[in-house]
Write a protein that holds these residues in place. Structure first.
Motif, PDB file in Angstrom:
ATOM      1  N   GLY A   1     -25.498 -86.038  42.120  1.00 47.22           N
ATOM      2  CA  GLY A   1     -26.270 -86.385  40.943  1.00 47.22           C
ATOM      3  C   GLY A   1     -25.675 -85.888  39.637  1.00 47.22           C
ATOM      4  N   GLU A   2     -24.597 -85.156  39.711  1.00 46.02           N
ATOM      5  CA  GLU A   2     -23.943 -84.565  38.543  1.00 46.02           C
ATOM      6  C   GLU A   2     -22.979 -85.582  37.924  1.00 46.02           C
ATOM      7  OE1 GLU A   2     -20.734 -81.178  38.731  1.00 46.02           O
ATOM      8  OE2 GLU A   2     -22.709 -80.381  39.262  1.00 46.02           O
ATOM      9  N   ARG A   3     -23.111 -85.809  36.621  1.00 42.69           N
ATOM     10  CA  ARG A   3     -22.184 -86.718  35.939  1.00 42.69           C
ATOM     11  C   ARG A   3     -20.908 -85.959  35.596  1.00 42.69           C
ATOM     12  NH1 ARG A   3     -25.843 -90.203  31.710  1.00 42.69           N
ATOM     13  NH2 ARG A   3     -26.863 -91.434  33.315  1.00 42.69           N
ATOM     14  N   ASN A   4     -19.780 -86.571  35.899  1.00 38.14           N
ATOM     15  CA  ASN A   4     -18.476 -85.971  35.629  1.00 38.14           C
ATOM     16  C   ASN A   4     -17.576 -86.999  34.965  1.00 38.14           C
ATOM     17  OD1 ASN A   4     -18.573 -83.274  37.136  1.00 38.14           O
ATOM     18  ND2 ASN A   4     -19.268 -84.706  38.692  1.00 38.14           N
TER      19      ASN A   4
ATOM     20  N   GLU B   1     -16.449 -92.207  33.603  1.00 40.33           N
ATOM     21  CA  GLU B   1     -17.555 -91.373  34.057  1.00 40.33           C
ATOM     22  C   GLU B   1     -17.845 -91.699  35.510  1.00 40.33           C
ATOM     23  OE1 GLU B   1     -22.041 -91.446  32.930  1.00 40.33           O
ATOM     24  OE2 GLU B   1     -20.941 -90.390  31.351  1.00 40.33           O
TER      25      GLU B   1
ATOM     26  N   THR C   1     -20.311 -90.421  39.041  1.00 43.36           N
ATOM     27  CA  THR C   1     -21.436 -89.639  39.548  1.00 43.36           C
ATOM     28  C   THR C   1     -21.436 -89.718  41.065  1.00 43.36           C
ATOM     29  OG1 THR C   1     -22.722 -90.255  37.597  1.00 43.36           O
ATOM     30  CG2 THR C   1     -23.942 -89.343  39.444  1.00 43.36           C
TER      31      THR C   1
ATOM     32  N   ILE D   1     -23.264 -89.884  44.367  1.00 40.99           N
ATOM     33  CA  ILE D   1     -24.582 -90.298  44.826  1.00 40.99           C
ATOM     34  C   ILE D   1     -24.928 -89.607  46.140  1.00 40.99           C
ATOM     35  CG2 ILE D   1     -25.992 -92.274  45.537  1.00 40.99           C
ATOM     36  CD1 ILE D   1     -25.190 -92.379  42.613  1.00 40.99           C
TER      37      ILE D   1
ATOM     38  N   VAL E   1     -19.943 -92.838  45.366  1.00 39.31           N
ATOM     39  CA  VAL E   1     -19.974 -92.544  43.935  1.00 39.31           C
ATOM     40  C   VAL E   1     -20.420 -93.767  43.153  1.00 39.31           C
ATOM     41  CG1 VAL E   1     -18.172 -90.787  44.077  1.00 39.31           C
ATOM     42  CG2 VAL E   1     -17.528 -93.138  43.603  1.00 39.31           C
ATOM     43  N   ASN E   2     -20.921 -93.507  41.968  1.00 38.77           N
ATOM     44  CA  ASN E   2     -21.271 -94.559  41.032  1.00 38.77           C
ATOM     45  C   ASN E   2     -20.248 -94.491  39.902  1.00 38.77           C
ATOM     46  OD1 ASN E   2     -22.596 -96.565  39.706  1.00 38.77           O
ATOM     47  ND2 ASN E   2     -24.354 -95.336  39.106  1.00 38.77           N
TER      48      ASN E   2
END
Length: 70
Positions: A10-13, A38, A40, A42, A51-52
């Motif tokens: 859930g962390e945006r990187n 970017e 994230t 999931i 990942v998103n």
């Protein structure tokens, strides 16, 4: 920077670097996984991640995820 496999769920990187050989970088680039994008996490199960990235969900095995530094 750390490998994507260590990123929290859930962390945006932001992708800082994509490693690996030319074929691996091209494959990941075609999925939208490029420097500055970017990303994230999931879901993560046994090192494999979903990942998103760029409004798409992508499943990556642990080997591919280790090449992505965030």
């Amino acid at each position: 920077m750390m490998p994507l496999t260590l990123a929290g769920i859930g962390e945006r990187n932001v992708i800082g670097r994509v490693g690996g050989n030319e074929e691996t970088r091209r494959f990941l680039g075609n999925l939208g996984i490029i420097n500055g994008a970017e990303i994230t996490v999931i879901s993560a199960i046994g090192g494999n991640v979903i990942v998103n990235v760029k409004d798409s969900r992508v499943a990556l095995n642990e080997d591919m995820a280790r090449h992505i530094l965030v």
